[in-house]
Design a protein around this motif. Structure first.
Motif, PDB file in Angstrom:
ATOM      1  N   GLY A 204       0.840  -1.269   0.085  1.00  0.00           N
ATOM      2  CA  GLY A 204       0.116  -0.121   0.006  1.00  0.00           C
ATOM      3  C   GLY A 204       0.923   1.382   0.018  1.00  0.00           C
ATOM      4  N   ALA A 205       0.130   2.403  -0.166  1.00  0.00           N
ATOM      5  CA  ALA A 205       0.695   3.652  -0.438  1.00  0.00           C
ATOM      6  C   ALA A 205       1.791   3.897   0.978  1.00  0.00           C
ATOM      7  CB  ALA A 205      -0.154   4.642  -0.597  1.00  0.00           C
ATOM      8  N   SER A 206       1.069   3.555   2.120  1.00  0.00           N
ATOM      9  CA  SER A 206       1.989   4.120   3.308  1.00  0.00           C
ATOM     10  C   SER A 206       3.333   3.263   3.421  1.00  0.00           C
ATOM     11  CB  SER A 206       1.133   3.739   4.469  1.00  0.00           C
ATOM     12  OG  SER A 206       0.699   2.380   4.740  1.00  0.00           O
ATOM     13  N   LEU A 207       3.139   1.959   3.010  1.00  0.00           N
ATOM     14  CA  LEU A 207       4.551   1.099   3.057  1.00  0.00           C
ATOM     15  C   LEU A 207       5.576   1.705   2.107  1.00  0.00           C
ATOM     16  CD1 LEU A 207       6.305  -1.208   3.413  1.00  0.00           C
ATOM     17  CD2 LEU A 207       4.866  -2.463   1.749  1.00  0.00           C
ATOM     18  N   THR A 309      -8.241   7.807  -2.920  1.00  0.00           N
ATOM     19  CA  THR A 309      -8.206   6.434  -2.180  1.00  0.00           C
ATOM     20  C   THR A 309      -7.933   5.148  -3.074  1.00  0.00           C
ATOM     21  OG1 THR A 309      -9.462   7.723  -0.407  1.00  0.00           O
ATOM     22  CG2 THR A 309      -9.186   5.139  -0.479  1.00  0.00           C
ATOM     23  N   GLU A 310      -7.197   4.474  -2.613  1.00  0.00           N
ATOM     24  CA  GLU A 310      -6.975   2.855  -3.183  1.00  0.00           C
ATOM     25  C   GLU A 310      -7.772   2.246  -2.358  1.00  0.00           C
ATOM     26  OE1 GLU A 310      -3.708  -0.085  -5.037  1.00  0.00           O
ATOM     27  OE2 GLU A 310      -3.269   1.289  -3.454  1.00  0.00           O
ATOM     28  N   TYR A 311      -9.108   1.792  -2.779  1.00  0.00           N
ATOM     29  CA  TYR A 311      -9.862   0.948  -2.012  1.00  0.00           C
ATOM     30  C   TYR A 311      -9.663  -0.547  -1.524  1.00  0.00           C
ATOM     31  CZ  TYR A 311     -13.120   4.913  -2.469  1.00  0.00           C
ATOM     32  OH  TYR A 311     -13.834   6.274  -2.475  1.00  0.00           O
ATOM     33  N   ASN A 312      -9.152  -0.908  -2.550  1.00  0.00           N
ATOM     34  CA  ASN A 312      -8.802  -2.369  -2.472  1.00  0.00           C
ATOM     35  C   ASN A 312     -10.341  -3.253  -2.007  1.00  0.00           C
ATOM     36  OD1 ASN A 312      -5.560  -1.634  -1.595  1.00  0.00           O
ATOM     37  ND2 ASN A 312      -6.046  -2.531  -3.608  1.00  0.00           N
ATOM     38  N   ASP A 313     -11.191  -2.849  -2.610  1.00  0.00           N
ATOM     39  CA  ASP A 313     -12.521  -3.407  -2.030  1.00  0.00           C
ATOM     40  C   ASP A 313     -13.616  -3.080  -3.079  1.00  0.00           C
ATOM     41  OD1 ASP A 313     -14.354  -4.371  -0.269  1.00  0.00           O
ATOM     42  OD2 ASP A 313     -14.031  -3.001   1.262  1.00  0.00           O
ATOM     43  N   TYR A 314     -14.701  -3.692  -2.882  1.00  0.00           N
ATOM     44  CA  TYR A 314     -15.968  -3.399  -3.662  1.00  0.00           C
ATOM     45  C   TYR A 314     -16.711  -2.056  -3.472  1.00  0.00           C
ATOM     46  CZ  TYR A 314     -15.909  -8.379  -4.518  1.00  0.00           C
ATOM     47  OH  TYR A 314     -15.384  -9.521  -5.224  1.00  0.00           O
ATOM     48  N   ILE A 315     -15.717  -1.087  -3.725  1.00  0.00           N
ATOM     49  CA  ILE A 315     -16.313   0.303  -3.673  1.00  0.00           C
ATOM     50  C   ILE A 315     -15.724   1.131  -5.016  1.00  0.00           C
ATOM     51  CG2 ILE A 315     -16.096   2.673  -2.423  1.00  0.00           C
ATOM     52  CD1 ILE A 315     -15.528   0.844   0.153  1.00  0.00           C
ATOM     53  N   LEU A 316     -16.593   1.970  -5.749  1.00  0.00           N
ATOM     54  CA  LEU A 316     -16.094   2.450  -6.847  1.00  0.00           C
ATOM     55  C   LEU A 316     -16.666   4.034  -6.826  1.00  0.00           C
ATOM     56  CD1 LEU A 316     -14.977   2.400  -9.907  1.00  0.00           C
ATOM     57  CD2 LEU A 316     -17.347   1.640 -10.600  1.00  0.00           C
ATOM     58  N   ASN A 317     -15.592   4.767  -7.189  1.00  0.00           N
ATOM     59  CA  ASN A 317     -16.138   6.092  -7.447  1.00  0.00           C
ATOM     60  C   ASN A 317     -16.505   6.515  -8.891  1.00  0.00           C
ATOM     61  OD1 ASN A 317     -15.132   7.021  -4.862  1.00  0.00           O
ATOM     62  ND2 ASN A 317     -12.907   7.159  -5.811  1.00  0.00           N
ATOM     63  N   ILE A 318     -17.406   7.177  -9.011  1.00  0.00           N
ATOM     64  CA  ILE A 318     -17.986   7.625 -10.398  1.00  0.00           C
ATOM     65  C   ILE A 318     -18.308   8.983 -10.719  1.00  0.00           C
ATOM     66  CG2 ILE A 318     -19.749   7.426 -12.350  1.00  0.00           C
ATOM     67  CD1 ILE A 318     -20.524   4.741 -11.233  1.00  0.00           C
ATOM     68  N   ARG A 319     -17.519   9.563 -11.935  1.00  0.00           N
ATOM     69  CA  ARG A 319     -17.260  11.139 -12.093  1.00  0.00           C
ATOM     70  C   ARG A 319     -17.914  11.310 -13.436  1.00  0.00           C
ATOM     71  NH1 ARG A 319     -12.686  15.738 -11.933  1.00  0.00           N
ATOM     72  NH2 ARG A 319     -13.976  17.419 -12.512  1.00  0.00           N
ATOM     73  N   VAL A 320     -18.960  12.215 -13.744  1.00  0.00           N
ATOM     74  CA  VAL A 320     -19.515  12.629 -15.011  1.00  0.00           C
ATOM     75  C   VAL A 320     -18.441  13.522 -15.546  1.00  0.00           C
ATOM     76  CG1 VAL A 320     -21.301  13.165 -16.393  1.00  0.00           C
ATOM     77  CG2 VAL A 320     -21.667  11.277 -14.585  1.00  0.00           C
ATOM     78  N   VAL A 321     -17.931  13.606 -16.580  1.00  0.00           N
ATOM     79  CA  VAL A 321     -17.121  14.661 -17.016  1.00  0.00           C
ATOM     80  C   VAL A 321     -17.724  14.988 -18.453  1.00  0.00           C
ATOM     81  CG1 VAL A 321     -14.974  13.826 -15.885  1.00  0.00           C
ATOM     82  CG2 VAL A 321     -15.404  13.145 -18.341  1.00  0.00           C
ATOM     83  N   GLN A 322     -16.961  16.337 -19.032  1.00  0.00           N
ATOM     84  CA  GLN A 322     -17.670  16.606 -20.264  1.00  0.00           C
ATOM     85  C   GLN A 322     -16.644  16.375 -21.494  1.00  0.00           C
ATOM     86  OE1 GLN A 322     -20.404  18.641 -20.621  1.00  0.00           O
ATOM     87  NE2 GLN A 322     -20.651  17.898 -18.291  1.00  0.00           N
ATOM     88  N   GLY A 323     -15.837  15.612 -21.273  1.00  0.00           N
ATOM     89  CA  GLY A 323     -14.963  15.119 -22.337  1.00  0.00           C
ATOM     90  C   GLY A 323     -13.630  14.566 -22.137  1.00  0.00           C
TER      91      GLY A 323
END
Length: 415
Positions: A204-207, A309-323
């Motif tokens: 992980g990032a901290s290591l 955040t690196e979740y390493n889990d069943y979690i997902l961010n979604i972002r809508v962008v213009q292009g």
């Protein structure tokens, strides 16, 4: 003498013998290791059960326990990784350049082992075997320091590998495992100048931050995996859904899984509700921007911290962008230069993405889950390097070599 220094010294003392082994001798040792893993799979699974039980008692998330878990199928896959390494060309001794100077000096540049490699990693016991196989094939001794959560598994695996090596020309001392689970053992490894030639952190990032910030031994940095998939306006909706689901849900606990899905606004308006339902069926919790939450009311609000955040889990961010521009700007801001994907039928957009996005692996119409030494045909991998010096991307055998110049003359002196 501490355990760390004692084992490093034993490993270093094996290097001259290692350097005298030919490819056939090294390959026979790897095959013996692979066979031993299969033969002793039951005892390895028993040791692994101790780690899993301890992890559950400590409240370890199931996604992390999945990284730790071993069964016969996974052990067979690990053994197959060793056999694949056997089939790969041995880079040691490869002549990279050969030329003769005007004064008659003949100069060759060739690949040689690095020496003694230290590897610090977390809760994936398969890394113990992958690292051992890759290092030994390239004539390097290796000092391993796995996470405390996998100590029983790693200890038994190394015992099995030592027993196999004792029946070959490969010195068993070339493979050493640090069993001291205290943080001080990591701190000591970071400063083993004169014994360790390089340290490679996997985790992980901290290591990774700790190793990069505090090591006085040279470091090959493997990075955290905040990976993105951008679905462009022209993307085929069936292909996009399959890639996105695979990138997130096929095995979310690994570094090449997707953490944020970027969707073109026009695509999102038509397809996001149906795509969200597919994620729900895959047990993925969605977090989204305001537009995402308008289209998918069950999505949780996403924060700035979530994007990093690196979740390493069943979690997902979604972002809508213009292009494309906004998508690439998001990746540049939050990405870790690991693996990034665009799904599109627009060739110009694909070429722009592949050229401009700064990452170790960039994809057009394929899941980021392919960033892996096994999938790239390298056999097992030592890690995914996100730095730009020496090695980048999945690190196979050539990444574990250095170079030396061999110069032949017949009495030349410099004037």
């Amino acid at each position: 003498m501490s355990e760390v220094r004692q084992k490093a010294s034993k490993a270093q003392s094996s290097v001259p013998q290692l350097n005298r082994l030919n490819t056939d001798q090294k390959n026979k040792a790897l095959l013996a290791m692979a066979d031993a893993l299969i033969t002793e799979s039951e005892s390895i699974i028993t040791a692994n059960a101790e780690d899993l039980e301890r992890g559950r008692e400590q409240g370890t998330p199931e996604s992390m326990l999945d990284r730790l878990a071993l069964n016969k199928e996974r052990i067979a896959g690990i053994a197959e990784g060793l056999r694949q390494i056997v089939e790969l060309p041995d880079p040691v001794g490869e002549v990279l350049e050969s030329f003769t100077r005007p004064d008659g000096l003949h100069i060759e540049k060739l690949r040689v082992p690095i020496g003694l490699i230290g590897i610090i990693y977390e809760a994936r016991p398969n890394v113990t075997v992958d690292a051992a196989g890759l290092c030994l094939k390239t004539g390097n001794a290796v000092l391993l320091r796995g996470g405390s959560s996998a100590l029983s598994s790693n200890r038994r695996i190394v015992e099995v590998l030592h027993q196999a090596l004792a029946k070959t020309d490969m010195p068993p001392d070339a493979l050493q495992l640090v069993e001291d689970a205290n943080r001080s053992s990591v701190d000591e490894m970071l400063k083993l100048n004169g014994l360790l030639d390089v340290i490679i952190p996997r985790g992980g990032a901290s290591l990774i931050r700790n190793v990069v910030a505090n090591a006085t031994v040279p470091v090959i940095e493997t990075g955290a995996g905040i990976c993105h998939t951008y679905v462009d306006e022209t993307a085929d909706p069936v292909m996009a859904a399959e890639i996105a689901i695979n990138a997130k849900a096929q095995r979310p606990s690994v570094c090449n899984s997707m953490e944020t899905l970027l969707l073109h606004a026009a695509y999102a308006e038509q397809h996001l509700p149906a795509l969200a339902e597919q994620f729900r069926e895959a047990n993925v919790v969605l977090k989204g921007c305001d537009t995402t939450r308008r289209l998918v009311p069950t999505a949780l609000p996403v924060t700035e911290e979530d994007y990093g955040t690196e979740y390493n889990d069943y979690i997902l961010n979604i972002r809508v962008v213009q292009g494309l521009e906004e998508a690439m700007q998001h990746i540049a801001t939050y990405g870790t230069k690991h693996s990034e994907c665009i799904v599109t039928r627009d060739t110009a957009h694909a070429e722009r993405f592949l050229h401009d996005v700064d990452a170790a692996a960039v994809y057009h119409n394929a899941s980021t889950r392919f960033t892996d030494g096994f999938e790239f045909g390298y056999g097992a991998e030592i890690g995914i390097s996100t730095q730009k010096l020496h090695a980048r991307g999945p690190m196979g055998l050539p990444a574990l070599t250095s170079t030396k110049y061999r110069v032949t003359g017949n009495g030349q002196i410099r004037q």
